[in-house]
Scaffold this motif. Structure first.
Motif, PDB file in Angstrom:
ATOM      1  N   ALA A  61       0.750  -1.384  -0.110  1.00  0.00           N
ATOM      2  CA  ALA A  61      -0.158  -0.116  -0.123  1.00  0.00           C
ATOM      3  C   ALA A  61       0.958   1.212  -0.059  1.00  0.00           C
ATOM      4  O   ALA A  61       0.521   2.072  -0.727  1.00  0.00           O
ATOM      5  N   LYS A  62       2.072   1.248   0.530  1.00  0.00           N
ATOM      6  CA  LYS A  62       2.584   2.357   0.711  1.00  0.00           C
ATOM      7  C   LYS A  62       3.542   2.618  -0.453  1.00  0.00           C
ATOM      8  O   LYS A  62       3.424   3.735  -1.125  1.00  0.00           O
ATOM      9  N   ARG A  63       3.879   1.711  -1.242  1.00  0.00           N
ATOM     10  CA  ARG A  63       4.430   1.909  -2.600  1.00  0.00           C
ATOM     11  C   ARG A  63       3.432   2.221  -3.571  1.00  0.00           C
ATOM     12  O   ARG A  63       3.877   3.146  -4.434  1.00  0.00           O
ATOM     13  N   PHE A  64       2.239   1.881  -3.351  1.00  0.00           N
ATOM     14  CA  PHE A  64       1.144   2.307  -4.227  1.00  0.00           C
ATOM     15  C   PHE A  64       0.885   3.843  -4.031  1.00  0.00           C
ATOM     16  O   PHE A  64       0.782   4.741  -4.931  1.00  0.00           O
ATOM     17  N   LEU A  65       0.917   4.079  -2.754  1.00  0.00           N
ATOM     18  CA  LEU A  65       0.710   5.597  -2.581  1.00  0.00           C
ATOM     19  C   LEU A  65       1.941   6.401  -2.921  1.00  0.00           C
ATOM     20  O   LEU A  65       1.553   7.651  -3.383  1.00  0.00           O
ATOM     21  N   LYS A  66       3.286   5.895  -2.773  1.00  0.00           N
ATOM     22  CA  LYS A  66       4.303   6.739  -3.162  1.00  0.00           C
ATOM     23  C   LYS A  66       4.418   7.023  -4.504  1.00  0.00           C
ATOM     24  O   LYS A  66       5.270   7.978  -4.943  1.00  0.00           O
ATOM     25  N   VAL A  67       3.797   6.501  -5.619  1.00  0.00           N
ATOM     26  CA  VAL A  67       3.653   6.837  -6.827  1.00  0.00           C
ATOM     27  C   VAL A  67       3.129   7.957  -7.275  1.00  0.00           C
ATOM     28  O   VAL A  67       3.113   8.586  -8.573  1.00  0.00           O
ATOM     29  N   HIS A  68       2.132   8.547  -6.377  1.00  0.00           N
ATOM     30  CA  HIS A  68       1.659   9.672  -6.542  1.00  0.00           C
ATOM     31  C   HIS A  68       2.123  10.750  -6.058  1.00  0.00           C
ATOM     32  O   HIS A  68       3.172  10.941  -5.494  1.00  0.00           O
ATOM     33  N   GLU A  69       1.805  12.015  -7.010  1.00  0.00           N
ATOM     34  CA  GLU A  69       2.386  13.369  -6.796  1.00  0.00           C
ATOM     35  C   GLU A  69       2.222  13.868  -5.473  1.00  0.00           C
ATOM     36  O   GLU A  69       0.994  13.620  -4.906  1.00  0.00           O
ATOM     37  N   GLU A  70       2.850  14.785  -4.838  1.00  0.00           N
ATOM     38  CA  GLU A  70       2.824  15.540  -3.514  1.00  0.00           C
ATOM     39  C   GLU A  70       1.168  16.198  -3.583  1.00  0.00           C
ATOM     40  O   GLU A  70       0.742  16.192  -2.237  1.00  0.00           O
ATOM     41  N   HIS A  71       0.842  16.713  -4.490  1.00  0.00           N
ATOM     42  CA  HIS A  71      -0.553  17.405  -4.414  1.00  0.00           C
ATOM     43  C   HIS A  71      -2.028  16.455  -4.227  1.00  0.00           C
ATOM     44  O   HIS A  71      -2.781  16.733  -4.002  1.00  0.00           O
ATOM     45  N   TRP A  72      -1.551  15.056  -4.182  1.00  0.00           N
ATOM     46  CA  TRP A  72      -2.467  14.124  -3.764  1.00  0.00           C
ATOM     47  C   TRP A  72      -2.891  13.752  -2.462  1.00  0.00           C
ATOM     48  O   TRP A  72      -1.586  13.867  -1.674  1.00  0.00           O
ATOM     49  N   THR A  73      -4.050  13.678  -2.072  1.00  0.00           N
ATOM     50  CA  THR A  73      -4.236  13.172  -0.851  1.00  0.00           C
ATOM     51  C   THR A  73      -5.010  11.951  -0.803  1.00  0.00           C
ATOM     52  O   THR A  73      -6.215  11.995  -1.388  1.00  0.00           O
ATOM     53  N   VAL A  74      -4.537  10.437  -0.656  1.00  0.00           N
ATOM     54  CA  VAL A  74      -5.020   9.375  -0.781  1.00  0.00           C
ATOM     55  C   VAL A  74      -4.782   8.531   0.536  1.00  0.00           C
ATOM     56  O   VAL A  74      -3.857   8.597   1.156  1.00  0.00           O
ATOM     57  N   THR A  75      -5.754   7.874   0.751  1.00  0.00           N
ATOM     58  CA  THR A  75      -5.849   6.794   1.857  1.00  0.00           C
ATOM     59  C   THR A  75      -6.048   5.663   1.440  1.00  0.00           C
ATOM     60  O   THR A  75      -6.873   5.324   0.787  1.00  0.00           O
ATOM     61  N   CYS A  76      -5.161   4.348   1.851  1.00  0.00           N
ATOM     62  CA  CYS A  76      -5.433   3.102   1.720  1.00  0.00           C
ATOM     63  C   CYS A  76      -5.956   2.370   3.032  1.00  0.00           C
ATOM     64  O   CYS A  76      -5.091   2.632   3.768  1.00  0.00           O
ATOM     65  N   GLU A  77      -7.175   1.971   2.811  1.00  0.00           N
ATOM     66  CA  GLU A  77      -7.548   1.358   4.131  1.00  0.00           C
ATOM     67  C   GLU A  77      -7.588  -0.361   4.000  1.00  0.00           C
ATOM     68  O   GLU A  77      -8.134  -0.770   3.121  1.00  0.00           O
ATOM     69  N   VAL A  78      -6.446  -0.882   4.584  1.00  0.00           N
ATOM     70  CA  VAL A  78      -6.092  -2.101   4.325  1.00  0.00           C
ATOM     71  C   VAL A  78      -6.678  -2.940   5.266  1.00  0.00           C
ATOM     72  O   VAL A  78      -6.766  -2.867   6.350  1.00  0.00           O
ATOM     73  N   ARG A  79      -7.680  -3.936   5.036  1.00  0.00           N
ATOM     74  CA  ARG A  79      -8.549  -4.952   5.574  1.00  0.00           C
ATOM     75  C   ARG A  79      -8.368  -6.330   5.502  1.00  0.00           C
ATOM     76  O   ARG A  79      -8.384  -6.725   4.083  1.00  0.00           O
ATOM     77  N   GLU A  80      -8.085  -7.093   6.284  1.00  0.00           N
ATOM     78  CA  GLU A  80      -8.027  -8.483   6.025  1.00  0.00           C
ATOM     79  C   GLU A  80      -9.428  -9.277   5.652  1.00  0.00           C
ATOM     80  O   GLU A  80     -10.362  -8.676   6.324  1.00  0.00           O
ATOM     81  N   ILE A  81      -9.319 -10.163   4.835  1.00  0.00           N
ATOM     82  CA  ILE A  81     -10.781 -10.959   4.428  1.00  0.00           C
ATOM     83  C   ILE A  81     -10.792 -11.799   5.324  1.00  0.00           C
ATOM     84  O   ILE A  81      -9.846 -12.962   5.558  1.00  0.00           O
ATOM     85  N   THR A  82     -12.100 -12.310   5.697  1.00  0.00           N
ATOM     86  CA  THR A  82     -12.380 -13.571   6.614  1.00  0.00           C
ATOM     87  C   THR A  82     -12.631 -14.576   5.535  1.00  0.00           C
ATOM     88  O   THR A  82     -13.125 -14.357   4.529  1.00  0.00           O
ATOM     89  N   GLU A  83     -11.888 -15.916   6.346  1.00  0.00           N
ATOM     90  CA  GLU A  83     -11.755 -16.904   5.206  1.00  0.00           C
ATOM     91  C   GLU A  83     -12.905 -17.909   5.769  1.00  0.00           C
ATOM     92  O   GLU A  83     -13.265 -17.710   6.768  1.00  0.00           O
ATOM     93  N   GLY A  84     -13.325 -18.903   5.021  1.00  0.00           N
ATOM     94  CA  GLY A  84     -13.964 -19.799   5.375  1.00  0.00           C
ATOM     95  C   GLY A  84     -15.476 -19.444   4.847  1.00  0.00           C
ATOM     96  O   GLY A  84     -15.786 -18.997   4.224  1.00  0.00           O
TER      97      GLY A  84
END
Lengths: 118, 444
Positions: free
Chosen positions: A95-118
């Motif tokens: 997620a950090k690497r995904f965010l870092k490709v954006h220019e500085e004028h972007w404000t982006v949040t990655c909300e990372v959530r684990e998927i329940t299995e089963g």
């Protein structure tokens, strides 16, 4: 190896009106290729603005449908990535690497959530 | 070698294993586990080892140099901040050390001519990010080296999980129910063997390429099967091997997009894994294919399986290979919304192709089951009776189990009961034994 959903949240009011620059698209394409080559990316896509979206709600036994844009929500989901990673730390690193490709004028949040299995 | 649809119980992956922060690279220093630095290192490790191995031509030394780069990062990053491109930083650091080593060590003097060329080739890359294509080539060389036929299957599996799967020796030992010292020894010996036999760090081309690729696919397949055969109560690392294998297969498909059997293997594993959550019941008992709740099969993995199968078909120049055929069989099951809708005659045809392609008594037994569903128990019993004398199946509990089932359907109940009892005697674990004993005692 758990699966994680990274919901990419943006503020539609402050997001650049012209959308992503060609350079950003290029860097993003390279990174997505890298995540796929690592055997991590299962699925990813961007979403059209909420102006073209609808909210269908169930409350008090009643259904309601609201047309976008959803101005009362500061950050809305603008895309997602479904990844399979060893652990949350690895999902966060991607997620950090995904965010870092954006220019500085972007404000982006990655909300990372684990998927329940089963 | 076909994974059995009725194979032993596997633990449900529910609840999902909690992310553990113990998965640190083996370090001699007492570093803090779970740090972002170590996560980055674990993610980059296969590529680092591959990139360095191209310079030093030795995977054991390459692994040590990659670890050295991690030690430098652990010293510098907390002080100076994480670099913009941590992967490239680690790669540059590790390659610099590799080149220093090559220059320093006398025992490489003999190879100086060869190494000199490598240094020139490596030179331009050192101060800029490596070209992704170069990294891919190096990674592929590492895959073929770790899976080299000079190593035993066990050694290939351990080395592949260690160098490419990012598993620690401890994790591999736990997953394979083996003492850690055994696995550590196995890995050390494997690296020594590769060095002693002067195995070239290269992707094979020419006549032995197919055999070498088959060896790589088999390693991934065996890792998957080890996870598939895990039983309830096993350490969660065991069933997780399925996902480790799947990730390796997906990586390989990106590295070798023109190889139909690589896509065939991916398709097979994606489709097998789509049923993972439904293969065991609440108390860990095995749930047969016909009794599985198909609504809980993972649609995403099924879709990915079909995509990979499409690629296997699109890239094939001749008849489909064994992995693509097995994937096509798995796809038949995935396509059937209910057990009753299963296209058994297509499955029987695919098994016939598979037997013709790579003869195996186990596959022939599976064909018999499909024939019994498509054409009835009579024709199937003929196939099974031909297998009775097969030495490879002498202790295989599924032979009498299938035979018992066919005899019962033909109304030959006393014979059926005897077969189920024989199968129970041969069963590999208590749960299967109990299931077969119950079958022996049940009426029609």
């Amino acid at each position: 190896m758990p699966r994680y959903l990274s919901m990419v949240r943006i503020d539609e009011k402050t997001a650049p009106a012209e959308g992503p620059s060609p350079e950003l698209m290029q860097r993003m394409g390279d990174l997505l290729e890298e995540i796929t080559k690592a055997g991590v990316m299962l699925d990813t896509a961007g979403l059209l603005p909420t102006a073209q979206g609808k909210r269908v709600r169930w409350e008090g036994g009643e259904l309601s449908v609201t047309d976008g844009p959803f101005t009362e929500t500061k950050e809305v989901v603008g895309g997602y990535a479904l990844m399979q990673c060893k652990d949350m730390a690895e999902a966060v690193e991607w997620a950090k690497r995904f965010l870092k490709v954006h220019e500085e004028h972007w404000t982006v949040t990655c909300e990372v959530r684990e998927i329940t299995e089963g | 070698m076909t994974p059995q649809p009725t194979t032993g119980p596997t633990p449900d992956s529910d609840p999902a294993p909690t992310p553990d922060s113990d998965s640190t690279p083996t370090l001699t220093s007492d570093s803090e586990p779970g740090t972002a630095i170590e996560t980055v290192f674990r993610m980059e490790s296969p590529r680092l080892i591959a990139g360095v191995a191209r310079i030093v031509r030795d995977v054991g030394i390459a692994e040590e140099l990659a670890q050295d780069a991690l030690v430098v990062a652990l010293e510098q990053w907390p002080r100076d901040g994480v670099p913009d491109n941590p992967g490239a930083w680690l790669m540059t650091t590790a390659k610099h050390r590799a080149i220093d080593l090559v220059r320093r060590r006398e025992r490489y003097a003999r190879k100086l001519a060869e190494v000199g060329r490598d240094l020139e080739a490596a030179g331009p890359y050192l101060d800029q990010p490596s070209d992704p294509d170069d990294i891919d080539d190096d990674l592929l060389r590492l895959v073929f080296t770790a899976c080299h036929p000079v190593l035993s299957a066990e050694a290939r599996i351990a080395l592949t999980l260690r160098l490419l799967g990012g598993l620690t020796t401890t994790e591999i030992a736990r997953a394979f129910l083996a003492p850690e010292a055994t696995i550590a020894q196995r890995i050390v010996r494997a690296k020594r063997t590769l060095a002693a036999k002067a195995v070239a760090f290269e992707v094979p081309y020419g006549p032995d390429r197919d055999a070498r690729l088959a060896s790589v696919l088999e390693v991934i397949y065996l890792i998957f099967n080890e996870g598939y055969a895990a039983t309830a109560g096993d350490d969660l690392l065991r069933p997780a091997l399925c996902e480790d294998a799947l990730r390796l297969a997906r990586v390989l498909a990106q590295l070798m997009p023109k190889e139909p059997e690589v896509h065939g293997l991916v398709a097979l594993l994606e489709l097998q894994e789509s049923r993972a959550a439904t293969r065991t019941g609440p108390s860990g008992e095995p749930v047969l294919l016909k009794d599985q709740d198909r609504r809980r099969w993972n649609r995403l993995l099924i879709a990915r399986g079909f995509t990979a199968l499409g690629r296997a078909t699109a890239t094939a120049t001749g008849a489909p290979g064994p992995y693509a055929l097995q994937a096509a069989i798995a796809a038949c099951h995935a396509q059937a919304h209910t057990y009753e809708e299963t296209d058994w005659s297509r499955i029987a045809t695919l098994y016939a192709l598979l037997v013709a392609r790579s003869p195996s008594p186990v596959v022939e037994l599976n064909r018999a089951v499909a024939v019994s569903m498509a054409d009835g128990p009579g024709p199937a019993l003929e196939i099974v009776d031909h297998l009775a004398a097969e030495p490879a199946l002498r202790d295989y509990h599924l032979l009498p189990s299938v035979r018992g089932d066919l005899l019962r359907r033909l109304g030959r109940r006393a014979e059926a009961r005897a077969e189920f009892l024989r199968a129970a005697d041969l069963a590999r674990n208590e749960r299967e034994r109990a299931l077969l004993l119950a079958r022996a005692e049940e009426g029609d």
